[in-house]
Scaffold this active site. Structure first.
Site, PDB file in Angstrom:
ATOM      1  N   ASP A  80      49.267  80.821  29.377  1.00  0.00           N
ATOM      2  CA  ASP A  80      49.772  81.201  28.070  1.00  0.00           C
ATOM      3  C   ASP A  80      48.561  81.540  27.209  1.00  0.00           C
ATOM      4  O   ASP A  80      47.541  80.841  27.262  1.00  0.00           O
ATOM      5  CB  ASP A  80      50.537  80.048  27.417  1.00  0.00           C
ATOM      6  CG  ASP A  80      51.848  79.732  28.125  1.00  0.00           C
ATOM      7  OD1 ASP A  80      52.105  80.300  29.197  1.00  0.00           O
ATOM      8  OD2 ASP A  80      52.612  78.904  27.593  1.00  0.00           O
ATOM      9  N   HIS A  90      47.094  79.183  36.245  1.00  0.00           N
ATOM     10  CA  HIS A  90      47.727  79.439  37.530  1.00  0.00           C
ATOM     11  C   HIS A  90      47.090  80.629  38.237  1.00  0.00           C
ATOM     12  O   HIS A  90      46.423  81.463  37.614  1.00  0.00           O
ATOM     13  CB  HIS A  90      49.223  79.699  37.319  1.00  0.00           C
ATOM     14  CG  HIS A  90      49.941  78.550  36.681  1.00  0.00           C
ATOM     15  ND1 HIS A  90      50.847  77.754  37.357  1.00  0.00           N
ATOM     16  CD2 HIS A  90      49.887  78.048  35.412  1.00  0.00           C
ATOM     17  CE1 HIS A  90      51.313  76.823  36.541  1.00  0.00           C
ATOM     18  NE2 HIS A  90      50.742  76.981  35.358  1.00  0.00           N
ATOM     19  N   SER A 123      40.889  76.817  24.754  1.00  0.00           N
ATOM     20  CA  SER A 123      39.721  77.556  25.193  1.00  0.00           C
ATOM     21  C   SER A 123      40.100  78.966  25.570  1.00  0.00           C
ATOM     22  O   SER A 123      41.029  79.539  25.043  1.00  0.00           O
ATOM     23  CB  SER A 123      39.044  76.828  26.346  1.00  0.00           C
ATOM     24  OG  SER A 123      37.743  77.336  26.528  1.00  0.00           O
TER      25      SER A 123
END
Length: 289
Positions: free
Chosen positions: A98, A154, A256
């Site tokens: 995301d 991912h 981050s």
């Protein structure tokens, strides 16, 4: 105006925001917050989680659990299965996380932009010009994770992780204010360079998770990063770990950035532009025909 709105406006002032998040002792603050976030005493855990949620846009509706032992447990939460399905098109490189899309587009030789007017070289970022060479004149995308976002990342495609290079560094904030003020910030912060080869064996891909102020740590499932990432200076560790598109690879322990570099011929997926929001699994790049 509510107290939250007032505090938000104060912190949003660029000079004050930069002062609060970058002029304090960053490593000391990172260590202290890291310890505080792991306290599992119920009163402390509830207080720290409530404070974090007050100042961040946190959505826990798709979290796998609804109770958390500590702020760290909440921050690094897993999601319910199926919450981030990867794009099924085999020609698509999916977003690993995301994020809000930052600077992106063509790579000018070995040079990309941190923000407009602030270039840096991929060779300096990854610590080796030879590693950067396959990505000259390719495509790149900057993915910024805010404090309230889901912080696991991912696999963007079926691939083999050839090696991981860890580069220790500072813990500057990676928000837009700091990116405008600190030259080559990504080249200064703690980061891991993941060199992937897509399953067709033809295309390489670079993923560079960059840590930031406060808890800072980067963790990878296929390496003992708890020990490795803190033990010594720059080094490259062979992996040969296989990952499936959408498979969880690791997580950040605070907000981050992930930088992605693809070789020539790759293009940005429709809708990918600076400022757009994306979720893990959605289309990010398209492979050459």
């Amino acid at each position: 105006m509510t107290l939250r709105e007032t505090l938000g406006r104060i912190v949003a002032q660029e000079d004050l925001n930069f002062l609060l998040t970058n002029r304090l002792p960053r490593r000391m603050a990172t260590t202290l917050v890291g310890r505080l976030s792991r306290i599992e005493q119920p009163l402390v855990a509830r207080a720290t989680i409530a404070t974090w949620r007050y100042f961040s846009d946190v959505d826990l509706s798709d979290a796998a659990e609804d109770r958390f032992r500590s702020m760290h447990h909440c921050f690094t939460r897993a999601l319910r299965p199926g919450s981030r399905p990867p794009d099924p098109d085999p020609a698509i490189i999916a977003s690993p996380s995301d994020a809000i899309v930052g600077a992106c587009g063509p790579i000018d030789g070995d040079t990309v932009l941190q923000v407009k007017g602030s270039p840096y070289r991929i060779g300096e970022l990854v610590g080796d010009a030879d590693v950067a060479a396959p990505f000259r004149d390719g495509r790149y995308v900057t993915l910024r994770l805010t404090a309230g976002m889901y912080h696991r990342f991912h696999a963007p495609h079926d691939a083999r992780v050839d090696w991981v290079r860890y580069l220790s560094g500072d813990t500057w904030n990676v928000n837009p204010i700091a990116l405008r003020r600190v030259e080559r910030l990504f080249c200064r912060n703690e980061r891991a360079v993941l060199r992937l080869t897509l399953t067709d064996g033809q295309w390489p891909l670079l993923l560079v998770p960059v840590a930031a102020i406060l808890v800072a740590g980067i963790r990878l499932h296929f390496l003992d990063t708890e020990r490795l990432l803190r033990a010594g200076g720059p080094r490259t560790v062979p992996c040969a770990a296989t990952v499936v598109k959408g498979e969880e690879m690791g997580w950040f322990e605070h907000g981050s950035t992930i930088l992605i570099f693809a070789p020539p011929g790759f293009t940005l997926a429709p809708g990918i532009a600076e400022g757009s929001r994306i979720r893990a699994g959605q289309a990010l790049l398209r492979m050459p025909d």
